[in-house]
Design a protein around this motif. Sequence first.
Motif, PDB file in Angstrom:
ATOM      1  N   PRO A  77       0.871  -1.219  -0.095  1.00 41.49           N
ATOM      2  CA  PRO A  77      -0.100   0.130  -0.118  1.00 41.49           C
ATOM      3  C   PRO A  77       1.016   1.172   0.235  1.00 41.49           C
ATOM      4  CG  PRO A  77      -0.839  -1.646   1.548  1.00 41.49           C
ATOM      5  CD  PRO A  77       0.354  -1.934   1.153  1.00 41.49           C
ATOM      6  N   VAL A  78       0.498   2.344  -0.651  1.00 42.27           N
ATOM      7  CA  VAL A  78       1.117   3.628  -0.795  1.00 42.27           C
ATOM      8  C   VAL A  78       1.491   4.055   0.494  1.00 42.27           C
ATOM      9  CG1 VAL A  78       1.095   6.021  -1.790  1.00 42.27           C
ATOM     10  CG2 VAL A  78       0.243   4.112  -3.039  1.00 42.27           C
ATOM     11  N   TYR A  79       0.663   4.050   1.531  1.00 44.08           N
ATOM     12  CA  TYR A  79       0.759   4.648   2.872  1.00 44.08           C
ATOM     13  C   TYR A  79       1.973   3.941   3.440  1.00 44.08           C
ATOM     14  CZ  TYR A  79      -2.282   0.885   4.423  1.00 44.08           C
ATOM     15  OH  TYR A  79      -2.667  -0.445   4.995  1.00 44.08           O
ATOM     16  N   VAL A  80       2.184   2.472   3.161  1.00 49.75           N
ATOM     17  CA  VAL A  80       3.242   1.827   3.781  1.00 49.75           C
ATOM     18  C   VAL A  80       4.463   2.491   3.083  1.00 49.75           C
ATOM     19  CG1 VAL A  80       4.415  -0.399   4.442  1.00 49.75           C
ATOM     20  CG2 VAL A  80       1.858   0.033   4.722  1.00 49.75           C
TER      21      VAL A  80
ATOM     22  N   ALA B 173       4.232  -2.231  10.483  1.00 49.70           N
ATOM     23  CA  ALA B 173       4.266  -2.970  11.710  1.00 49.70           C
ATOM     24  C   ALA B 173       3.024  -3.318  12.302  1.00 49.70           C
ATOM     25  CB  ALA B 173       5.145  -2.476  12.705  1.00 49.70           C
ATOM     26  N   VAL B 174       2.128  -2.400  12.023  1.00 46.68           N
ATOM     27  CA  VAL B 174       0.678  -2.507  12.426  1.00 46.68           C
ATOM     28  C   VAL B 174      -0.268  -3.053  11.503  1.00 46.68           C
ATOM     29  CG1 VAL B 174       1.022  -0.257  13.659  1.00 46.68           C
ATOM     30  CG2 VAL B 174       0.027   0.164  11.291  1.00 46.68           C
ATOM     31  N   VAL B 175      -0.024  -3.651  10.389  1.00 49.53           N
ATOM     32  CA  VAL B 175      -0.625  -4.180   9.308  1.00 49.53           C
ATOM     33  C   VAL B 175      -0.490  -5.858   9.819  1.00 49.53           C
ATOM     34  CG1 VAL B 175      -1.194  -5.157   7.162  1.00 49.53           C
ATOM     35  CG2 VAL B 175      -0.535  -2.611   7.676  1.00 49.53           C
ATOM     36  N   ASP B 176      -1.904  -6.476  10.219  1.00 50.56           N
ATOM     37  CA  ASP B 176      -1.700  -7.563  10.605  1.00 50.56           C
ATOM     38  C   ASP B 176      -1.400  -8.928   9.649  1.00 50.56           C
ATOM     39  OD1 ASP B 176      -3.994  -8.072   9.402  1.00 50.56           O
ATOM     40  OD2 ASP B 176      -5.231  -8.230  11.221  1.00 50.56           O
TER      41      ASP B 176
ATOM     42  N   ASP C 296      -0.959 -11.091   3.936  1.00 51.31           N
ATOM     43  CA  ASP C 296      -1.278 -12.332   3.219  1.00 51.31           C
ATOM     44  C   ASP C 296      -2.067 -12.047   2.166  1.00 51.31           C
ATOM     45  OD1 ASP C 296       0.420 -13.890   5.045  1.00 51.31           O
ATOM     46  OD2 ASP C 296      -1.198 -14.822   5.962  1.00 51.31           O
ATOM     47  N   ARG C 297      -2.709 -11.122   2.163  1.00 51.40           N
ATOM     48  CA  ARG C 297      -3.577 -10.677   1.027  1.00 51.40           C
ATOM     49  C   ARG C 297      -3.092  -9.489  -0.201  1.00 51.40           C
ATOM     50  NH1 ARG C 297      -8.655  -9.358   4.090  1.00 51.40           N
ATOM     51  NH2 ARG C 297      -9.438  -8.782   1.829  1.00 51.40           N
TER      52      ARG C 297
ATOM     53  N   LEU D 101      -2.804  -6.889  -7.506  1.00 51.25           N
ATOM     54  CA  LEU D 101      -2.527  -7.113  -8.716  1.00 51.25           C
ATOM     55  C   LEU D 101      -3.619  -7.682  -9.641  1.00 51.25           C
ATOM     56  CD1 LEU D 101       0.870  -9.343  -8.418  1.00 51.25           C
ATOM     57  CD2 LEU D 101       0.849  -6.990  -8.947  1.00 51.25           C
ATOM     58  N   LYS D 102      -4.764  -7.905  -9.000  1.00 52.20           N
ATOM     59  CA  LYS D 102      -5.962  -8.613  -9.510  1.00 52.20           C
ATOM     60  C   LYS D 102      -6.512  -7.468 -10.486  1.00 52.20           C
ATOM     61  CE  LYS D 102      -7.740 -12.286  -7.398  1.00 52.20           C
ATOM     62  NZ  LYS D 102      -8.876 -13.153  -6.651  1.00 52.20           N
TER      63      LYS D 102
END
Length: 153
Positions: free
Chosen positions: A58-61, A69-72, A77-78, A83-84
């Motif tokens: 994600p752009v914000y990351v 670190a805060v994304v579980d 995993d998704r 790319l879909k």
Amino acid sequence: MRARDLAVEYETVGLDSDAMDAARLMAEHRLPALLVVDERGAPKAILPASQMVKIMVPVYVVEDPTLAAVVDEHHADRLCQALKGRKVRDCLSKTVPAPPVAAPDDTALEVAAHMARVRSPLVAVVEKDAAGSRLLGVITASHLLERLLAATD
């Protein structure tokens, strides 16, 4: 060593190929990049695996890596979902340079210079004649290193 002797068959994708399929191809064959070809089979661009990874993050990351670190793990995993529905052309950088191309008679040093100049993990070997251009194969940086190291032994 000449480029024609160093060139090997290599996976290519078209500009309108599915991005998810391209990512799978990279992963399955552990490729550092894919050679993107136009409708005539001529080299158009190089799509590095790192660019595919960048699209998934994600752009914000990207802008603030501490947010990773805060994304579980469930959400991490998704990442490939990004790319879909995309085509390879959508994954290329907006300022994508032309891929480095070597002539069949170029030396190993000339090939290395092409790679170094544009920091590319691969160089396309193209034969040009009156009928047009024909892709003979690709030389990857790791294959070039292997052949150069073997020559020193």
